[in-house]
Scaffold this motif. Structure first.
Motif, PDB file in Angstrom:
ATOM      1  N   CYS A   1      -3.739   0.846  -3.434  1.00  0.00           N
ATOM      2  CA  CYS A   1      -3.549  -0.552  -3.036  1.00  0.00           C
ATOM      3  C   CYS A   1      -2.933  -1.319  -4.203  1.00  0.00           C
ATOM      4  O   CYS A   1      -3.637  -1.737  -5.120  1.00  0.00           O
TER       5      CYS A   1
ATOM      6  N   THR B   1      -2.019  -5.513  -2.012  1.00  0.00           N
ATOM      7  CA  THR B   1      -2.569  -5.737  -0.687  1.00  0.00           C
ATOM      8  C   THR B   1      -3.488  -6.959  -0.703  1.00  0.00           C
ATOM      9  O   THR B   1      -4.115  -7.266  -1.722  1.00  0.00           O
TER      10      THR B   1
ATOM     11  N   ILE C   1       0.848  -1.187   0.000  1.00  0.00           N
ATOM     12  CA  ILE C   1       0.000   0.000   0.000  1.00  0.00           C
ATOM     13  C   ILE C   1       0.883   1.236   0.000  1.00  0.00           C
ATOM     14  O   ILE C   1       1.847   1.326   0.762  1.00  0.00           O
TER      15      ILE C   1
ATOM     16  N   ALA D   1      -4.390   6.827  -1.039  1.00  0.00           N
ATOM     17  CA  ALA D   1      -3.861   5.489  -0.764  1.00  0.00           C
ATOM     18  C   ALA D   1      -4.111   4.608  -1.970  1.00  0.00           C
ATOM     19  O   ALA D   1      -5.260   4.444  -2.409  1.00  0.00           O
TER      20      ALA D   1
ATOM     21  N   VAL E   1      -8.839  -0.883   4.274  1.00  0.00           N
ATOM     22  CA  VAL E   1      -7.852   0.105   3.843  1.00  0.00           C
ATOM     23  C   VAL E   1      -7.771   1.257   4.844  1.00  0.00           C
ATOM     24  O   VAL E   1      -6.676   1.706   5.208  1.00  0.00           O
TER      25      VAL E   1
ATOM     26  N   SER F   1      -8.884  -4.904  -0.475  1.00  0.00           N
ATOM     27  CA  SER F   1      -9.006  -3.523  -0.930  1.00  0.00           C
ATOM     28  C   SER F   1     -10.371  -2.928  -0.576  1.00  0.00           C
ATOM     29  O   SER F   1     -10.761  -1.913  -1.149  1.00  0.00           O
TER      30      SER F   1
END
Length: 313
Positions: free
Chosen positions: A209, A212, A194, A207, A220, A215
Motif C-alpha cells: 500500500c 492508498t 496499491i 500487496a 486491502v 491500509s
C-alpha cells in the motif's frame, strides 16, 4: 514480470514500463484520467479519518531536484521488471546462508551491537556486554539504526534525520481452488496507490500500500479481491505495518558513502545498504548490492589485498 495498469475507461492494460505514465500503450487522454484519479486518492488519504499507516507525501518532501531527475532517468532507461518466484527466505536468504556456512561463515543471531571501537589494526564491537575483535567490519544497518549506533559509540557522522515512508505490506495466499486468470501469471498489477505482485508458482501475492486512503486488512483484502477478480476467499494473510523506523522505506536523497563520517574515513569499518547513493535513489537491491561491493573493495585495499572487480550491468 508482466506489468499491468488499470485505466479508468479501458480497464487493465499490459504496459512495457515500470511507470504507467511513460508507457506507450496508454493514450495521453487516459493518462490524464489516471493522474486525476490518483490525485483524488491521495487527497482522500490525507483527509480520511481511519486506519492508515502510510507516510503520504514523503517523496515530494524529501527528494531534491537531482534525485527526481535520477528517478525519471532510471524509469526511461529500464524496461524490465523481475521478481523472485516465491518467498524471499526460501529463494534468496536461505540459499545464501547455506552457501556461506559451507564456506566457513558463522552466523550469530540476536546479537545486537552496542558500541564500535576503532583500533589501529582492528575494529572492536561491544556485543552483549563483551568485546569482540575483528580485522574489518561492514555495517548493513538501516540508516536510522546506524545513526543511533554511531552516536552511542561517540563517532562523529553526518547521517541525515530523514522521515521515512511507511507502506503496509500484505502477503496473501490464494485458495487452492482459485482459477482467476490474474493469479496464473507472474505479474505486477498497479492501481490507485496499491501494487500487487502475483507469484503463481506458490499460489500467493504481495500487496504494498503505497498511496492508498486506507491500509487496514479488511479494506486491502477487498481491493485485492476486486483487482485480481478472485472468486474464492483467500486462504491466509500475513501483514506487516512497517511503522518502526528501521522497517520503513528510505525516501529521500541517498547518502554518499564518503560523507557518512565527519572525520577521517575508517578503512576497516565500512557501511553498506539500500540508502547509499546509486543512480537509482529509492530503496533498492541495486544500491544495497553495489554499496556492499564497494565496502569489500575498500576493506581489501586497507588490508593490502587485491580488491574484486565491480559487477557490470
Amino acid at each position: 514480470m508482466r506489468r499491468f495498469a488499470r485505466a479508468p475507461t479501458l480497464g487493465w492494460i499490459e504496459i512495457s514500463h515500470h511507470y504507467s505514465m511513460i508507457a506507450s500503450e496508454i493514450s495521453l487522454l487516459e493518462k490524464l484520467r489516471m493522474a486525476r484519479a490518483s490525485r483524488r486518492s491521495i487527497l482522500l488519504a490525507r483527509h480520511l479519518r481511519g486506519p492508515n499507516t502510510n507516510f503520504l507525501g514523503a517523496p515530494k518532501n524529501k527528494y531534491s531536484l537531482r534525485s527526481k531527475f535520477a528517478v525519471l532517468s532510471a524509469f526511461l532507461r529500464r524496461q524490465d521488471a523481475f521478481s523472485l518466484p516465491g518467498p524471499t527466505d526460501e529463494y534468496f536468504i536461505d540459499p545464501w546462508v547455506r552457501l556461506l556456512s559451507s564456506r566457513g561463515a558463522n552466523f550469530h543471531l540476536a546479537s545486537a551491537v552496542e558500541r564500535i571501537i576503532f583500533r589501529e589494526h582492528s575494529v572492536e564491537l561491544l556485543v552483549g556486554g563483551r568485546r569482540e575483535r575483528f580485522d574489518a567490519v561492514i555495517s548493513t544497518l538501516f540508516v536510522s539504526s546506524l545513526r543511533t549506533l554511531l552516536d552511542q559509540s561517540d563517532i562523529a557522522h553526518s547521517l541525515p534525520r530523514s522521515e521515512h515512508a511507511h507502506c503496509a505490506c500484505f502477503t496473501i495466499h490464494f485458495d487452492p481452488a482459485e482459477r482467476s486468470p490474474r493469479t496464473s501469471t507472474q505479474g505486477l498489477y498497479t492501481h490507485q496507490g496499491i501494487n500487487i505482485m502475483v507469484q503463481p508458482k506458490v499460489g500467493r501475492c504481495t500487496a504494498l500500500c503505497i498511496r492508498t486512503p486506507r491500509s487496514d486488512e479488511g479494506w486491502v483484502l477487498s481491493r485485492v479481491a476486486e483487482m485480481l477478480e478472485l472468486s474464492h476467499s483467500v486462504a491466509a494473510v500475513r501483514h506487516r505495518a512497517n511503522t518502526a523506523a528501521d522497517e520503513a522505506l528510505f525516501i529521500g536523497d541517498h547518502v554518499r558513502r564518503d560523507r557518512v563520517f565527519a572525520g577521517a574515513q575508517p578503512g576497516r569499518f565500512q557501511v553498506a545498504g539500500s540508502w547509499i547513493r546509486d543512480d537509482y535513489p529509492v530503496d533498492s537491491g541495486e544500491s544495497a548490492t553495489l554499496s556492499a561491493f564497494e565496502s569489500v573493495r575498500a576493506i581489501c585495499r586497507s588490508l593490502g589485498l587485491e580488491p574484486p572487480l565491480r559487477p557490470g550491468g
